[in-house]
Design a protein around this motif. Structure first.
Motif, PDB file in Angstrom:
ATOM      1  N   ALA A   6       0.810  -1.211   0.000  1.00 18.01           N
ATOM      2  CA  ALA A   6       0.000   0.000   0.000  1.00 18.01           C
ATOM      3  C   ALA A   6       0.848   1.268   0.000  1.00 18.01           C
ATOM      4  N   ASP A   7       2.152   1.142   0.300  1.00 26.34           N
ATOM      5  CA  ASP A   7       3.054   2.289   0.219  1.00 26.34           C
ATOM      6  C   ASP A   7       3.468   2.587  -1.214  1.00 26.34           C
ATOM      7  N   MET A   8       3.174   1.674  -2.130  1.00 21.53           N
ATOM      8  CA  MET A   8       3.689   1.762  -3.496  1.00 21.53           C
ATOM      9  C   MET A   8       2.564   1.734  -4.517  1.00 21.53           C
ATOM     10  N   ASN A   9       2.873   2.235  -5.711  1.00 18.72           N
ATOM     11  CA  ASN A   9       1.936   2.019  -6.809  1.00 18.72           C
ATOM     12  C   ASN A   9       2.195   0.642  -7.413  1.00 18.72           C
ATOM     13  N   LEU A  10       1.387   0.263  -8.379  1.00 14.31           N
ATOM     14  CA  LEU A  10       1.473  -1.101  -8.906  1.00 14.31           C
ATOM     15  C   LEU A  10       2.818  -1.381  -9.561  1.00 14.31           C
ATOM     16  N   SER A  25      -2.281  -7.449  -4.926  1.00 12.69           N
ATOM     17  CA  SER A  25      -3.056  -6.211  -4.773  1.00 12.69           C
ATOM     18  C   SER A  25      -4.545  -6.494  -4.775  1.00 12.69           C
ATOM     19  N   THR A  26      -4.975  -7.408  -5.608  1.00 12.35           N
ATOM     20  CA  THR A  26      -6.388  -7.786  -5.648  1.00 12.35           C
ATOM     21  C   THR A  26      -6.829  -8.374  -4.318  1.00 12.35           C
ATOM     22  N   HIS A  27      -6.005  -9.241  -3.751  1.00 11.46           N
ATOM     23  CA  HIS A  27      -6.357  -9.837  -2.466  1.00 11.46           C
ATOM     24  C   HIS A  27      -6.474  -8.775  -1.377  1.00 11.46           C
ATOM     25  N   TYR A  28      -5.565  -7.800  -1.396  1.00 10.01           N
ATOM     26  CA  TYR A  28      -5.555  -6.797  -0.327  1.00 10.01           C
ATOM     27  C   TYR A  28      -6.662  -5.754  -0.511  1.00 10.01           C
ATOM     28  N   LEU A  59       5.280  -8.385   0.622  1.00  7.85           N
ATOM     29  CA  LEU A  59       4.513  -7.162   0.365  1.00  7.85           C
ATOM     30  C   LEU A  59       3.380  -6.906   1.346  1.00  7.85           C
ATOM     31  N   MET A  60       3.119  -7.822   2.249  1.00  9.63           N
ATOM     32  CA  MET A  60       2.020  -7.633   3.195  1.00  9.63           C
ATOM     33  C   MET A  60       2.445  -7.892   4.637  1.00  9.63           C
ATOM     34  N   PRO A  61       3.464  -7.233   5.140  1.00  4.13           N
ATOM     35  CA  PRO A  61       3.831  -7.416   6.547  1.00  4.13           C
ATOM     36  C   PRO A  61       2.719  -6.883   7.443  1.00  4.13           C
TER      37      PRO A  61
END
Length: 438
Positions: free
Chosen positions: A71-75, A96-99, A125-127
């Protein structure tokens, strides 16, 4: 000043001719009711050598940054990070879809990812960012206050509210606040640190997860998917003092899925106590968010004490910047005004506020008076109903669109100015609703 506005009136004069209910009444600012001076209660307000409240615009100490999160970054940035870690770039879109759409960070739910690498991808990417410590909800369940623990133990709060036809989330942008307003519980311990972009967004994603699980009362009950419609940056902290991360979070909110949440910018409200340079910067962002100025007093004499940042940028400077925001964006500005008994709720102040707004033109602003949460025996208590209605009517009589705002969440200390991130060890406690405003 704007060319289509009349010259300044004697709005701040000591005597005022006021028409109420067809009667012309001459009112002195000191007449009829006392003038209560803002004084911090139950805590010592930090003061500087000049005798003025201390303002803290930046963190006092170096802090460990939150772990990097998608979420800190763009795709594109997410794809590059995964490639650097030896993963295929297209996995970034799946994560990204999951989040952002499924509101999950659990690798076991990500069945479209290879079983052997799910946990590694999620870890990359999801800590974990925010852990729910407890939640308080009203007895009807349509308002929930969350207490979150950040990765470093810092506590922050957010408030989820269901209204007819919409769901609103009040998010925090900082842990604590450095604006040192004497009536605000959030600022009593000063600013601990800024929240990261991802920490701001995780409040929204976790709220959406709660909604999807049917845990917010008052839903349709027909299985229609729901999520947060509106975001208000009115939780802990001064949003414009954490400008870059707040703006990055807003971009992620409006970015189309799966890069972001795919929300409407018009459903996002960014508020400030009056950081004028940042207001002007916001006007140039080309983002049609709603801008809200927490004014609370139209005269510098009172606002200097009530909102200490007024010692930097005075009422007229803040209102000029607010009008500039409207001129550049076409978005009507909201003026937030907490009505405090015998402090800022005098009729002459309603007239003065209306005059100052009208001097800058018509149709650019809307005023939201807010009854302060009542506290027995405190100077910080709500205006009497008759006083509130007179204040509202005097604004309306001068042509100012005005709406007395709902004080949702006060019975769970979730109303404006009440968020203090206290851990009371009452997980998922239901609090009976007291005198709800509707």
């Amino acid at each position: 000043m704007h060319s289509n506005t009349p010259p300044r009136s004697a709005a701040g004069s000591s005597r005022r001719a006021t028409n109420i209910g067809g009667r012309l009444r001459d009112e002195k600012p000191s007449a009829s009711r006392p003038q209560v001076k803002p004084t911090a209660e139950g805590w010592v307000q930090p003061m500087g050598p000049d005798g003025r409240p201390v303002l803290q615009f930046a963190q006092k100490r170096r802090v460990v940054k939150p772990p990097r999160h998608l979420a800190d970054m763009n795709l594109a940035e997410r794809q590059e990070v995964l490639k650097e870690l030896g993963h295929q770039g297209f996995r970034a879109k799946q994560l990204s879809t999951h989040y952002f759409e499924h509101y999950t960070t659990n690798p076991d739910d990500m069945t479209d990812l290879p079983a052997a690498s799910r946990h590694a991808l999620a870890e990359a990417l999801m800590p974990p960012l925010l852990t729910e410590v407890n939640r308080l909800k009203t007895d009807r369940g349509d308002t929930i206050k969350f207490l979150w623990k950040c990765f470093d133990g810092v506590l922050v709060e957010s408030v989820l509210m269901r209204y007819p036809g919409r769901i609103t989330l009040c998010v925090s942008s900082q842990a604590g606040c450095g604006m040192n307003c004497p009536f605000c519980a959030t600022g009593q311990n000063g600013l601990t640190r800024n929240l990261s972009t991802a920490e701001i967004l995780d409040q929204v994603v976790q709220a959406n997860r709660v909604i999807a699980a049917g845990e917010l009362g008052g839903g349709k009950g027909d299985g229609t998917p729901e999520r947060v419609h509106n975001i208000v940056f009115m939780g802990m902290g001064e949003p414009l003092a954490n400008y870059k991360r707040v703006m990055d979070a807003v971009h992620r909110m409006v970015d189309p899925a799966p890069e972001g949440l795919g929300m409407s910018a018009r459903g996002i409200t960014v508020s400030t106590v009056g950081l004028v340079p940042a207001i002007k910067k916001l006007a140039d962002e080309d983002l049609p968010v709603t801008f809200a100025l927490s004014l609370h007093a139209p005269d510098d004499e009172l606002r200097d004490d009530l909102i200490p940042v007024n010692s930097r940028w005075k009422v007229d400077e803040a209102l000029d910047a607010a009008r500039e925001y409207f001129d550049k964006t076409g978005r009507r500005v909201s003026i937030e005004y907490a009505l405090i008994k015998d402090m800022n709720d005098h009729g002459w102040r309603a007239d003065l506020l209306a005059d100052k707004l009208n001097e800058r033109g018509r149709g650019w602003v809307h005023v939201n008076p807010i009854p302060l949460n009542p506290t027995p025996g405190s100077i910080w208590t709500s205006s009497e109903p008759a006083v509130m209605h007179e204040f509202v009517n005097r604004l309306r009589d001068k042509g100012i669109p005005t709406t007395l705002r709902d004080t949702r969440g006060k019975e769970i200390d979730g109303a404006c100015g009440q968020l203090a991130a206290a851990n009371e060890d009452n997980t998922d406690e239901t609090i009976p609703e007291r005198n709800p405003a509707r």
